[in-house]
Write a protein that holds these residues in place. Structure first.
Motif, PDB file in Angstrom:
ATOM      1  N   GLY A   1       0.822  -1.202   0.000  1.00 40.64           N
ATOM      2  CA  GLY A   1       0.000   0.000   0.000  1.00 40.64           C
ATOM      3  C   GLY A   1       0.854   1.248   0.000  1.00 40.64           C
ATOM      4  O   GLY A   1       1.970   1.250  -0.517  1.00 40.64           O
ATOM      5  N   ALA A   2       0.338   2.329   0.579  1.00 46.16           N
ATOM      6  CA  ALA A   2       1.108   3.563   0.670  1.00 46.16           C
ATOM      7  C   ALA A   2       1.934   3.577   1.950  1.00 46.16           C
ATOM      8  O   ALA A   2       2.980   4.204   2.024  1.00 46.16           O
ATOM      9  CB  ALA A   2       0.177   4.769   0.630  1.00 46.16           C
TER      10      ALA A   2
ATOM     11  N   PRO B   1       5.923   2.169   1.648  1.00 42.88           N
ATOM     12  CA  PRO B   1       6.938   3.102   1.170  1.00 42.88           C
ATOM     13  C   PRO B   1       7.083   4.349   2.055  1.00 42.88           C
ATOM     14  O   PRO B   1       8.185   4.854   2.197  1.00 42.88           O
ATOM     15  CB  PRO B   1       6.451   3.512  -0.219  1.00 42.88           C
TER      16      PRO B   1
ATOM     17  N   PHE C   1      -6.218  -5.736  -4.270  1.00 41.79           N
ATOM     18  CA  PHE C   1      -6.419  -4.278  -4.188  1.00 41.79           C
ATOM     19  C   PHE C   1      -5.287  -3.557  -3.456  1.00 41.79           C
ATOM     20  O   PHE C   1      -5.474  -2.461  -2.935  1.00 41.79           O
ATOM     21  CB  PHE C   1      -7.754  -3.945  -3.511  1.00 41.79           C
ATOM     22  N   THR C   2      -4.107  -4.183  -3.388  1.00 43.49           N
ATOM     23  CA  THR C   2      -2.968  -3.551  -2.708  1.00 43.49           C
ATOM     24  C   THR C   2      -1.778  -3.529  -3.651  1.00 43.49           C
ATOM     25  O   THR C   2      -1.448  -4.541  -4.271  1.00 43.49           O
ATOM     26  CB  THR C   2      -2.593  -4.357  -1.444  1.00 43.49           C
ATOM     27  N   SER C   3      -1.142  -2.381  -3.745  1.00 48.76           N
ATOM     28  CA  SER C   3      -0.002  -2.256  -4.655  1.00 48.76           C
ATOM     29  C   SER C   3       1.086  -3.284  -4.343  1.00 48.76           C
ATOM     30  O   SER C   3       1.319  -3.614  -3.189  1.00 48.76           O
ATOM     31  CB  SER C   3       0.596  -0.859  -4.521  1.00 48.76           C
TER      32      SER C   3
ATOM     33  N   THR D   1       4.938  -4.395  -3.729  1.00 44.58           N
ATOM     34  CA  THR D   1       5.987  -3.663  -3.022  1.00 44.58           C
ATOM     35  C   THR D   1       7.170  -3.373  -3.967  1.00 44.58           C
ATOM     36  O   THR D   1       7.302  -4.030  -5.014  1.00 44.58           O
ATOM     37  CB  THR D   1       6.455  -4.473  -1.798  1.00 44.58           C
ATOM     38  N   PRO D   2       8.017  -2.392  -3.603  1.00 48.87           N
ATOM     39  CA  PRO D   2       9.109  -1.972  -4.501  1.00 48.87           C
ATOM     40  C   PRO D   2      10.069  -3.106  -4.886  1.00 48.87           C
ATOM     41  O   PRO D   2      10.533  -3.153  -6.023  1.00 48.87           O
ATOM     42  CB  PRO D   2       9.844  -0.905  -3.688  1.00 48.87           C
TER      43      PRO D   2
ATOM     44  N   ASN E   1      -2.928   5.751 -11.394  1.00 47.33           N
ATOM     45  CA  ASN E   1      -2.759   6.818 -10.412  1.00 47.33           C
ATOM     46  C   ASN E   1      -3.477   6.557  -9.080  1.00 47.33           C
ATOM     47  O   ASN E   1      -4.595   7.018  -8.861  1.00 47.33           O
ATOM     48  CB  ASN E   1      -3.214   8.159 -10.988  1.00 47.33           C
ATOM     49  N   TYR E   2      -2.810   5.785  -8.235  1.00 49.69           N
ATOM     50  CA  TYR E   2      -3.231   5.600  -6.845  1.00 49.69           C
ATOM     51  C   TYR E   2      -2.018   5.890  -5.979  1.00 49.69           C
ATOM     52  O   TYR E   2      -0.895   5.537  -6.361  1.00 49.69           O
ATOM     53  CB  TYR E   2      -3.717   4.167  -6.593  1.00 49.69           C
ATOM     54  N   THR E   3      -2.254   6.501  -4.832  1.00 53.94           N
ATOM     55  CA  THR E   3      -1.156   6.896  -3.952  1.00 53.94           C
ATOM     56  C   THR E   3      -0.163   5.752  -3.737  1.00 53.94           C
ATOM     57  O   THR E   3       1.034   5.920  -3.920  1.00 53.94           O
ATOM     58  CB  THR E   3      -1.729   7.360  -2.600  1.00 53.94           C
ATOM     59  N   GLY E   4      -0.682   4.579  -3.355  1.00 48.51           N
ATOM     60  CA  GLY E   4       0.194   3.451  -3.045  1.00 48.51           C
ATOM     61  C   GLY E   4       0.970   2.973  -4.267  1.00 48.51           C
ATOM     62  O   GLY E   4       2.174   2.750  -4.204  1.00 48.51           O
TER      63      GLY E   4
ATOM     64  N   VAL F   1       1.768   4.591  -7.002  1.00 41.25           N
ATOM     65  CA  VAL F   1       2.761   5.570  -7.441  1.00 41.25           C
ATOM     66  C   VAL F   1       3.994   5.508  -6.538  1.00 41.25           C
ATOM     67  O   VAL F   1       5.131   5.473  -7.009  1.00 41.25           O
ATOM     68  CB  VAL F   1       2.159   6.993  -7.461  1.00 41.25           C
ATOM     69  N   MET F   2       3.784   5.444  -5.227  1.00 42.69           N
ATOM     70  CA  MET F   2       4.923   5.412  -4.295  1.00 42.69           C
ATOM     71  C   MET F   2       5.762   4.151  -4.448  1.00 42.69           C
ATOM     72  O   MET F   2       6.985   4.211  -4.449  1.00 42.69           O
ATOM     73  CB  MET F   2       4.413   5.468  -2.861  1.00 42.69           C
ATOM     74  N   ASN F   3       5.101   2.998  -4.534  1.00 38.91           N
ATOM     75  CA  ASN F   3       5.848   1.743  -4.630  1.00 38.91           C
ATOM     76  C   ASN F   3       6.620   1.643  -5.945  1.00 38.91           C
ATOM     77  O   ASN F   3       7.763   1.204  -5.969  1.00 38.91           O
ATOM     78  CB  ASN F   3       4.906   0.547  -4.472  1.00 38.91           C
TER      79      ASN F   3
ATOM     80  N   ASP G   1       7.576   4.253  -7.740  1.00 44.24           N
ATOM     81  CA  ASP G   1       8.620   5.283  -7.652  1.00 44.24           C
ATOM     82  C   ASP G   1       9.865   4.745  -6.948  1.00 44.24           C
ATOM     83  O   ASP G   1      10.982   4.934  -7.405  1.00 44.24           O
ATOM     84  CB  ASP G   1       8.120   6.491  -6.830  1.00 44.24           C
TER      85      ASP G   1
END
Lengths: 206, 330
Positions: free
Chosen positions: A79-80, A83, B79-81, B83-84, B106-109, B111-113, B115
């Motif tokens: 999730g967010a 990170p 439904f969960t991004s 991980t990096p 474009n979802y917060t999670g 995009v962050m993962n 990135d």
């Protein structure tokens, strides 16, 4: 004077995990109101992995413990939150590399973590996110010499209450617009538990 | 809620296993990861295309892995991004030295993962570019918010970037083509019934017996408003009108995607498409190609979305290019 040793940092992670375990339901309920309802589950799982990792590793520095936590959270939470917290702990680890943790160095580490959260989440103060709590914690550490760490908890607590009244403009809660008013942001709440856990292990600088 | 499961915490693992077993001739799983890659990845001299996101949207994104579309799809929990570290594995598995383009919804999670994965890959000497799909007109677009979500229009980004990459274009050219699609695709959805995330065990949201949510997100995020159930033509008109109001489609040619969200019969999707075609005809908008079916689902959500991609010659040619992807053979 050292306010946080390797042993205490390990204890900090364990104290965080305890709080995530106890408050798992609460965090998940907060997240169900304004997010996708898995924050408590993810945070408890993430810190269980962190504790597992540090129990099986030997550490020489505070930075190494924090780095371990960062890597584990990044890979396990998803999730967010993964990170964001991963970045926060990684920035702290980098700031404390080869340094003893006195109040001055610790303040720099929290500032770096705050910058990391801002960069990763593209957040500003007052957007009803965990950034608000870290911002207040960093502001609190700006004060000259801390006499009582309990005041840090109080500063964070006040911020949590403030997020309740806000509309979220970042994160999944932002889709709710005014429907988010009245709800505490789950990420702010889990950040609060981290600082509460921190205060339970920190020494006063005398 | 009845579901065909063995255990809720093995859903993704067992799905991936079944998927690569079913399609062993064209895809492979990178060992000990949640990455599905083209069997011949990395393809020498070609830009790698990597997308992904939470699972529960099948056939997205594993079904779009194949010659002419994605090189790899990275799968997260439901439904969960992802991980990096997993996304990094996807990048490493597809980089042939020509660089890798990440296609991110474009979802917060997400995009962050993605990135963080891009930063890790750059640190390993791999050139990575990324594009962020935000086709959902139901969400207000503003620099002060998370912005519009990425939904079914993402499939067009995969198809066109895939064809351009297959032609031997550079990373910059593939990225430019993907950006062009993002600029010209708009979507919007509606939900009639919620879905249930296996681990949660209860519906993600509840609608009244006679209520629908206009502008629903693909994880059940709120849309624009809840209204009483209307006819297929009325709901379709609402969605199409909102899309057409967002960018100027006058005198253009479009590709249409009518996407089922998991539990809406094809029968109903065709009834929707009938109205889409009628409305576009009245506006003088020419339909170049149409897809009706399930392309970006939300588990067993009842509902559908409509995507319209405004085309030019480059996009038409890329859209027509050959694709071996399991869910988008052409």
């Amino acid at each position: 004077m050292i306010i946080l040793t390797v042993e205490q940092t390990i204890q900090w992670m364990k104290e965080i995990h305890k709080r995530m375990e106890v408050n798992k339901e609460q965090l998940t309920t907060l997240d169900q109101a304004i997010g996708d309802g898995d924050h408590g589950i993810n945070m408890e799982r993430g810190f269980a992995e962190v504790v597992d990792k540090i129990n099986n590793t030997d550490y020489d520095t505070v930075a190494d413990v924090l780095k371990s936590a960062a890597m584990t959270l990044t890979a396990k939470v998803g999730g967010a939150s993964g990170p964001l917290y991963g970045t926060a702990f990684l920035k702290m680890a980098t700031a404390l590399q080869d340094k003893e943790v006195n109040q001055q160095n610790f303040k720099v580490a929290i500032d770096e973590a705050l910058e990391g959260i801002k960069m990763r989440g593209k957040a500003e103060f007052g957007e009803k996110t965990m950034y608000d709590v870290w911002y207040q914690a960093a502001a609190f550490l700006d004060s000259e010499k801390v006499e009582d760490w309990q005041e840090l908890i109080e500063a964070c607590q006040a911020t949590i209450e403030d997020t309740r009244a806000l509309i979220a403009t970042k994160g999944r809660a932002s889709y709710l617009k005014e429907r988010a008013i009245g709800h505490v942001d789950p990420g702010s709440m889990s950040s609060f538990y981290m600082f509460e856990a921190l205060v339970s292990v920190l020494e006063l600088e005398v | 809620m009845k579901k065909v499961l063995n255990s809720t915490d093995q859903v993704v693992e067992e799905m991936l296993d079944g998927f690569v077993t079913a399609h062993a001739d064209s895809v492979k799983r990178i060992p000990d990861t949640t990455v599905i890659a083209r069997k011949d990845a990395p393809v020498s001299g070609k830009v790698g295309l990597v997308s992904g996101g939470g699972s529960g949207h099948e056939p997205a994104h594993g079904g779009y892995v194949g010659k002419g579309m994605l090189d790899a799809a990275v799968v997260g929990e439901v439904f969960t991004s992802p991980t990096p570290d997993q996304v990094l594995e996807g990048i490493k598995a597809t980089d042939s030295g020509s660089g890798v383009l990440l296609i991110i919804k474009n979802y917060t999670g997400d995009v962050m993962n993605f990135d963080m994965a891009a930063e890790l890959a750059e640190a390993e000497g791999i050139t990575v570019e990324k594009v962020i799909v935000n086709d959902d007109v139901a969400v207000e677009d503003s620099t002060f918010t998370t912005g519009r979500r990425g939904i079914a229009g993402t499939v067009f980004v995969h198809k066109i970037a895939g064809a351009i990459a297959e032609s031997g274009a550079s990373l910059a050219e593939v990225k430019a083509a993907a950006e062009k699609v993002i600029k010209n695709v708009r979507s919007m959805g509606v939900a009639l019934e919620s879905c249930t995330v296996p681990a949660a065990g209860k519906p993600s949201f509840t609608l009244k017996e006679d209520e629908v949510e206009i502008g629903i997100g693909i994880h059940g995020e709120p849309g624009i408003e809840r209204v009483p159930l209307q006819s297929a033509n009325e709901i379709t008109s609402t969605l199409v009108a909102k899309i057409l109001a967002d960018i100027d489609y006058t005198n253009s040619e479009v590709a249409v995607l009518v996407n089922g969200m998991g539990a809406t019969p094809e029968m109903e999707l065709f009834i929707v498409h009938r109205q889409v075609a009628k409305m576009l005809g009245e506006k003088g908008i020419n339909i170049y190609k149409t897809w009706v079916g399930e392309y970006m689902t939300s588990l067993e959500m009842t509902g559908f979305s409509i995507s319209l991609l405004k085309l030019d010659d480059q996009l038409k040619e890329a859209l027509d290019g050959q694709s071996d992807a399991i869910a988008f053979r052409l």
